[in-house]
Structure formats: C-alpha cells, structure tokens
Design a protein around this motif. Structure first.
Motif, PDB file in Angstrom:
ATOM      1  N   GLN A  55       1.528   1.939  18.380  1.00 22.36           N
ATOM      2  CA  GLN A  55       2.800   2.288  19.021  1.00 22.36           C
ATOM      3  C   GLN A  55       3.746   1.091  19.139  1.00 22.36           C
ATOM      4  N   SER A  56       3.644   0.167  18.207  1.00 26.61           N
ATOM      5  CA  SER A  56       4.508  -1.012  18.207  1.00 26.61           C
ATOM      6  C   SER A  56       5.784  -0.727  17.423  1.00 26.61           C
TER       7      SER A  56
ATOM      8  N   ARG B 158      -3.787   6.356  20.921  1.00 24.27           N
ATOM      9  CA  ARG B 158      -2.449   5.795  21.092  1.00 24.27           C
ATOM     10  C   ARG B 158      -2.535   4.659  22.111  1.00 24.27           C
TER      11      ARG B 158
ATOM     12  N   ASP C 196      -0.381  13.391  26.921  1.00 21.74           N
ATOM     13  CA  ASP C 196       0.389  12.472  27.748  1.00 21.74           C
ATOM     14  C   ASP C 196      -0.083  12.525  29.202  1.00 21.74           C
TER      15      ASP C 196
ATOM     16  N   ARG D  30       1.464   1.049  12.961  1.00 25.48           N
ATOM     17  CA  ARG D  30       2.339   0.413  13.960  1.00 25.48           C
ATOM     18  C   ARG D  30       1.614  -0.680  14.745  1.00 25.48           C
TER      19      ARG D  30
ATOM     20  N   ASN E 194      -4.630   8.453  24.933  1.00 31.74           N
ATOM     21  CA  ASN E 194      -3.963   7.221  25.349  1.00 31.74           C
ATOM     22  C   ASN E 194      -4.989   6.233  25.887  1.00 31.74           C
TER      23      ASN E 194
ATOM     24  N   THR F 148      -6.445  10.629  17.290  1.00 33.54           N
ATOM     25  CA  THR F 148      -5.540   9.483  17.324  1.00 33.54           C
ATOM     26  C   THR F 148      -5.684   8.786  18.669  1.00 33.54           C
TER      27      THR F 148
ATOM     28  N   SER G  67      -1.502   1.628  24.556  1.00 39.26           N
ATOM     29  CA  SER G  67      -0.448   1.394  25.541  1.00 39.26           C
ATOM     30  C   SER G  67       0.545   0.333  25.061  1.00 39.26           C
ATOM     31  N   ARG G  68       1.784   0.512  25.456  1.00 44.34           N
ATOM     32  CA  ARG G  68       2.815  -0.485  25.178  1.00 44.34           C
ATOM     33  C   ARG G  68       2.952  -1.498  26.311  1.00 44.34           C
TER      34      ARG G  68
ATOM     35  N   ASP H   6      -3.151   4.117  16.532  1.00 44.03           N
ATOM     36  CA  ASP H   6      -1.698   3.982  16.586  1.00 44.03           C
ATOM     37  C   ASP H   6      -1.345   2.919  17.619  1.00 44.03           C
TER      38      ASP H   6
END
Length: 479
Positions: A169-170, A123, A71, A247, A102, A121, A125-126, A167
């Motif tokens: 992340q949805s 990940r 993170d 996701r 990320n 993985t 961004s949203r 991922d």
C-alpha cells in the motif's frame, strides 16, 4: 588504494548473540571439489546442495486466532498468535485464507511457513507506528530501524509461500515521498520543502564510518528511512515461493546473511523509489528461479555491505544461481553492487529474458573506491534481451562519485555466453579507474543488434571477444 585480501571470509557476530559463518565455496562444512573444467558444474552443485525447508503437516488458519477480513480490522496480533502457536507446536503452515487482511509488521519464527491461499491479500498498514524498531540493514549498513513488513531474524526453516498477494500500500501518499528528490518513472509524492531521508541517511553513513556500535544507531520516527518489504536476516533454510508483491515501500525481497535460500516463482511489480526486486546481501547458497521482476530500481542486485560496515562484517555474497527469470522495467536485470564492500563471487545467471524501454542495462556491475571489495567468478549464458535503453553490459567503478577513495575495487573473471540483444544503445560501458582497471571480461557467441553508439572503454584492457556480432558484423574488438 587498499586491496582486499582473501576470498574465504567469515562473519560470526550478530546483534543478540546470533551467529553465522560463511566460507567461500562451502556449505555446512562441505566444499565444492572441482572435477571438471566446466564452471557450470559448480552452479549445478549449488542447486543440488541447498538445504531445503520442510514443515510438519499441520495448519494454523489465522481465523482460528481472531483474524477478520475487510476494512476496520487490524489482524497483526492474530497473525502473530497463529505464528507463535505453529512455532510452539513444532512447526507448520500459518494459513491466510482468501480475502483482504489488514496487518502491521509480521515476524516469522522457526519452522513456520506463512502461506497465502489463492485470493488472499495482506494489506500492510501505512502507519509507521505499526512497524516496531528492530535490528536490520539499510542500504548495506546495520542499524535499529522500522521493522520490515515481513521479517525474521536468526530463525531457521522458514517460508513465505502461496499464490496470494502482499500489498505494501505504498505510493506518493505513503512511504515513497521519504526518498526525497528522485528521477523515477512514476510520481512519488515528494515536493521541495518536504522532509525526507537525506539527513538521517548521512548520519547513518557517518556512524558506520566512525564504527559507532549498532545498538546506538537508532532510527525511526522523524528519520524517514523506509523499511524493506520482506527481509530474512541471519536465517538458515529460507523459501519464498509463489507470492505476488505489490506497492513496496523500499527494497522488496532482501535476504541478509542467510544460507540455503530459494526464491521461486514470485511476481514482483512496484515502480517506486529504490524498489529493487531481490537483493541478496552477504548470502551463501541461493537459487532464484522462475520469477518476474518489474521494478523501480534493479531487478536483482547482489550486495554485501557498504563501505566500512561491509568491511567490518567481511561477508561476501557467494554461490548464487539465477535462472529462468523475466526482467521488465528496472535499472539493471542482473546487477552486482553497489553495496558490495564484502565482495561477491561465484554468481551464475542463465536462461533469463529481459525487455523494456525502461530497463537500463541487462548485466551491470557497480562499485567505487569508497566501497572496495573483491568481485570474481561471474558466469552468464543464454540471456535473451529485447531492449535496453543504455548498454547491454556495464562495469562501473565511478558509481556515486566514489572514484577517489582509498579502497581498490577488483572485478575480474566475467564470462558471458550466448547473450542475444535485439536493441541497445551500446554493447558495453566499462569504466575502471587508473589504479584499478576492470579485469577479465570474455564474450563468447554473443549477438548485439540495434546498437546505436560505440562502446565506452576506460581502464578496461582485458576484454576478449569470440564469435561476437554487432549489427550483423563479426567484431574482434569493441574499441
């Protein structure tokens, strides 16, 4: 209704000067010459003729360019730098090591293989701001919109491989609620009064019908049109192998106007709105094998553009082989349409396993008289179906209430051999139109058990049965 013209078509105009030519039953100027009556010889030719990716033995770990796991670290720039270095060096693998990384949008360049090692993985961004506006295609229409999470445009010899995970992340709190009303099997977060995609979707469709130039079809913040997960656009020699997708915001694997594509051994599980597994769109020469699909929409959906935009581009999906795949939840196992105005032909599927109470259909064709399109030469064999909740096979020319349009859909030349179904509400739901009946559909040596209701047959006069059993009895008609 207008009738589509020829099966040999071409597409040579892409934004930014890219070019792609697609010719029926041809690849790189080498056409398939039929030497036997067995249509599966053509399928074998497709598999043998696909041009493969090949990369230099040079690795570019993203950590060398400043990437950090965990993170609080945005690795978008570091991954982009690794890709640029590999590309500039003549090609190689960009390595994503074990760990959680990320990132925002990742753009792959020619001769680069983005490789996720075991335990890696990415990940995504949203934040929509991490996905710049690019030239893309959304529900069969070209536009400028958010970048797909993994994207390549006009590149050659590109790959996404490894045993790691992408991922998206949805979920209900990111991307999915943009759909608006939806009747899926999971909560997607939208409530009455929330903003959603419907106004922008209607505006985009109107622009396409009015032939507004693509560069003026600009969407993004405030429009709520979700980006695809993985999209290779107008690329030649593409490999997607081994990775897991979770996701997804929207369509998951979406090759558009590509040639020589292999999708192998990927594992897709995402049940959000429009989470199709793999959507080959206007693709020529493609193999999909050894994949698992557990989706919120169609597992595999072959497309070729929507309505006026599909007719403008006039690029069919063709020469596609699907084999040894597993389909779980989804609207359909192997599907053709509905964004199919450019047509589709020579699609083959064999040795697949489909089974879920939430899988609607095993084999499905969906079209209407607003789309049009010539669909022919479909061959399916050795498909093993445990359970589907609706019909084993569906041919639908009334899809999305488009029965009254002026463009005649044509669907013919479907042959299904050794389809075995343990439980289905119906064998067949086949609904043509008064001026556009469903063409030839032949079932050979097929078994349907657990059938609860009669088939639906409307404007479907050319159905042939040979050694077909329904609930243990040999039948010669489904009427």
């Amino acid at each position: 209704m207008n009738t589509p013209s020829a099966t040999t078509v071409s597409r040579r105009t892409l934004l930014g000067g890219s070019a792609l030519s697609v010719a029926a039953c041809a690849m790189g100027g080498t056409a398939f010459a039929a030497t036997s009556a067995d249509p599966w010889d053509h399928a074998a030719w497709i598999v043998q003729s696909i041009k493969q990716t090949k990369f230099p033995k040079a690795d570019f770990p993203i950590t060398r360019f400043g990437a950090k796991p965990g993170d609080g670290h945005d690795n978008t720039a570091a991954i982009a730098a690794a890709i640029a270095a590999a590309h500039d060096a003549g090609g190689g693998r960009v390595i994503v090591p074990a760990g959680a990384w990320n990132s925002g949008a990742i753009h792959i360049r020619s001769n680069v293989n983005l490789h996720l090692e075991e335990g890696a993985t990415i990940r995504f961004s949203r934040d929509p701001k991490d996905y710049p506006i690019v030239f893309t295609r959304w529900e069969g229409i070209e536009l400028m919109n958010y970048s797909p999470f993994v994207y390549a445009h006009g590149q050659e010899n590109v790959a996404l491989t490894g045993s790691g995970t992408l991922d998206g992340q949805s979920g209900p709190d990111a991307w999915w609620s943009w759909k608006g009303p939806w009747g899926g099997t999971v909560e997607h977060g939208w409530k009455e009064g929330m903003a959603d995609q419907r106004p922008a979707r209607a505006r985009l469709f109107a622009m396409a019908e009015d032939n507004v130039p693509v560069k003026e079809r600009v969407f993004g913040e405030g429009d709520y049109l979700r980006p695809a997960f993985v999209q290779f656009y107008a690329c030649d020699r593409v490999l997607i192998e081994g990775v897991k997708l979770r996701r997804s915001p929207f369509w998951q694997v979406h090759p558009v106007l590509c040639r020589n594509v292999v999708v192998r051994g990927i594992d897709i599980s995402s049940h959000g709105p429009n989470n199709d597994g793999c959507d080959p769109e206007s693709v020529d020469m493609m193999l999909i094998e050894d994949c698992t699909f557990d989706t919120g929409d169609d597992c595999i959906a072959v497309n070729s553009g929507r309505n006026a935009d599909g007719r403008r581009l006039a690029a069919p999906s063709q020469n596609i082989v699907i084999r040894n795949c597993r389909m779980k939840e989804g609207h359909g196992g192997v599907v053709v349409g509905s964004q199919i105005s450019g047509g589709a032909h020579h699609i083959y599927a064999e040795r697949c396993r489909m089974d879920s109470p939430d899988l609607w259909y095993a084999l499905r064709f969906k079209n209407n008289a607003l789309r049009g399109g010539l669909l022919e030469h479909f061959h399916f064999r050795d498909i093993d179906v445990g359970q589907v909740s609706r019909a084993a096979i569906a041919c639908d020319f009334n899809y999305e209430e488009g029965a009254d349009g002026p463009f005649k859909p044509v669907l013919t030349g479907i042959v299904v051999e050794r389809l075995k179904v343990a439980q289905a509400t119906r064998v067949l739901d086949s609904q043509g139109l008064p001026g556009a009946p469903i063409g030839t559909l032949r079932l050979e040596d097929c078994t349907f058990d657990g059938v609860a209701k009669d088939s639906i047959l409307k404007h479907s006069p050319q159905i042939t049965l040979d050694r077909v059993r329904v609930n243990g009895k040999v039948v010669t008609t489904l009427a």
